[in-house]
Write a protein that holds these residues in place. Sequence first.
Motif, short mmCIF file in Angstrom:
data_model
loop_
_atom_site.label_atom_id
_atom_site.label_comp_id
_atom_site.label_asym_id
_atom_site.label_seq_id
_atom_site.Cartn_x
_atom_site.Cartn_y
_atom_site.Cartn_z
N GLU A 106 0.82 -1.21 0.00
CA GLU A 106 0.00 0.00 0.00
C GLU A 106 0.86 1.27 0.00
OE1 GLU A 106 -3.43 0.46 -0.16
OE2 GLU A 106 -3.37 -1.63 -0.80
N GLU A 107 1.99 1.22 0.67
CA GLU A 107 2.87 2.39 0.68
C GLU A 107 3.42 2.65 -0.71
OE1 GLU A 107 5.21 5.64 1.75
OE2 GLU A 107 3.42 4.73 2.64
N TYR A 108 3.74 1.60 -1.44
CA TYR A 108 4.22 1.75 -2.81
C TYR A 108 3.14 2.41 -3.67
CZ TYR A 108 6.38 0.42 -7.30
OH TYR A 108 6.95 0.44 -8.55
N ILE A 109 1.91 1.95 -3.54
CA ILE A 109 0.81 2.53 -4.32
C ILE A 109 0.62 4.00 -3.96
CG2 ILE A 109 -1.68 2.43 -4.75
CD1 ILE A 109 -1.50 -0.61 -4.36
N ARG A 110 0.74 4.33 -2.67
CA ARG A 110 0.60 5.72 -2.24
C ARG A 110 1.67 6.59 -2.89
NH1 ARG A 110 2.77 9.31 0.77
NH2 ARG A 110 4.45 7.92 1.45
N GLN A 111 2.91 6.13 -2.87
CA GLN A 111 4.01 6.88 -3.48
C GLN A 111 3.80 7.01 -4.99
OE1 GLN A 111 7.85 5.30 -2.45
NE2 GLN A 111 7.33 5.08 -0.29
N LEU A 112 3.31 5.95 -5.60
CA LEU A 112 3.08 5.97 -7.03
C LEU A 112 2.05 7.02 -7.40
CD1 LEU A 112 3.68 4.67 -9.76
CD2 LEU A 112 1.97 2.92 -9.23
N ARG A 113 0.99 7.11 -6.62
CA ARG A 113 -0.04 8.12 -6.90
C ARG A 113 0.51 9.53 -6.71
NH1 ARG A 113 -4.63 5.30 -7.65
NH2 ARG A 113 -5.14 3.53 -6.30
N GLU A 114 1.36 9.72 -5.72
CA GLU A 114 1.96 11.04 -5.51
C GLU A 114 2.78 11.47 -6.71
OE1 GLU A 114 4.21 11.28 -1.96
OE2 GLU A 114 2.46 11.32 -0.63
N LEU A 115 3.50 10.52 -7.30
CA LEU A 115 4.39 10.84 -8.41
C LEU A 115 3.66 10.91 -9.75
CD1 LEU A 115 7.46 8.60 -7.47
CD2 LEU A 115 7.34 11.09 -7.35
N ALA A 116 2.75 9.97 -9.97
CA ALA A 116 2.11 9.85 -11.28
C ALA A 116 0.77 10.57 -11.36
CB ALA A 116 1.92 8.38 -11.64
N GLY A 117 0.18 10.88 -10.21
CA GLY A 117 -1.14 11.51 -10.20
C GLY A 117 -2.25 10.48 -10.09
N ASP A 118 -3.41 10.95 -9.70
CA ASP A 118 -4.54 10.05 -9.47
C ASP A 118 -5.27 9.64 -10.73
OD1 ASP A 118 -4.14 10.04 -6.72
OD2 ASP A 118 -5.39 11.82 -6.41
N ASP A 119 -4.95 10.28 -11.87
CA ASP A 119 -5.69 9.97 -13.09
C ASP A 119 -5.10 8.79 -13.86
OD1 ASP A 119 -3.43 11.45 -13.62
OD2 ASP A 119 -4.29 12.44 -15.38
N ILE A 120 -3.99 8.23 -13.38
CA ILE A 120 -3.41 7.04 -14.01
C ILE A 120 -3.89 5.80 -13.25
CG2 ILE A 120 -1.29 5.80 -14.56
CD1 ILE A 120 -1.71 8.27 -16.26
N PRO A 121 -4.68 4.94 -13.89
CA PRO A 121 -5.19 3.76 -13.19
C PRO A 121 -4.07 2.81 -12.76
CG PRO A 121 -6.39 4.14 -15.22
CD PRO A 121 -5.20 5.03 -15.26
N VAL A 122 -4.20 2.28 -11.57
CA VAL A 122 -3.25 1.31 -11.03
C VAL A 122 -3.96 -0.04 -10.92
CG1 VAL A 122 -1.79 0.66 -9.08
CG2 VAL A 122 -1.96 3.06 -9.77
#
Length: 222
Positions: A106-122
């Motif tokens: 979950e921490e990885y996903i949080r960091q990913l959203r911070e860097l890539a933005g919320d509009d990129i689906p994970v």
Amino acid sequence: MSNLDNLMQDAQRLAGQKTKIKVCGLKRPEDIESVNLAKADLCGFIVEFPKSSRCVSRQLLTELTAELDPEIIPVGVFVNAPVELPAELAETGVIRAIQLHGQEDEEYIRQLRELAGDDIPVIQAFSIRTMEDLRRAEKSSADHILLDQGSGGTGKTFDWSLAEDFARPFILAGGLGTDNLAEAIEWLSPWAVDLSSSLETDGLKDREKIIEAVKIVRSCGQ
């Protein structure tokens, strides 16, 4: 909102929505030509993971996606990659969705959203062996989840009965081929199916197999 999010909302909102198909493990210009011809919905690229025979570099990924039909969504598949790698490729538009296929938390996903933005689906992949694995998948903060067997690319299915009452729309992977696609869709009504090794001949994507798989999925009603 991304095309992938739009597709997912359609799947959740509309009764009888047809299953989508993702062709994974593309690595050659010929593979791009095949999925463009077959009109797959999504395609996956295994990015900078040398243990996979389907691995592509950042440069090759950029070249391949540039030739992709704009209606087909390119998905970068990552296995325990530095979080900056998928974020950068998403930010620059080389990929339009990120799939995590390692031990990302979950921490990885949080960091990913911070860097890539919320509009990129994970998309987060889960190996399904028990009901506990499904419970973990249900709790994921990823936008979408993928249910697989083993670590991916095994060519084997998991016990589909485990997912009969699964609460979230999902991508079904693992051991899917032209021999069992229709059965899987009829049984589980997944949002999408994900195929790779079954669409190959001698380790390379086979155009006729890709076209046949897409035709089978398109013919399945729900």
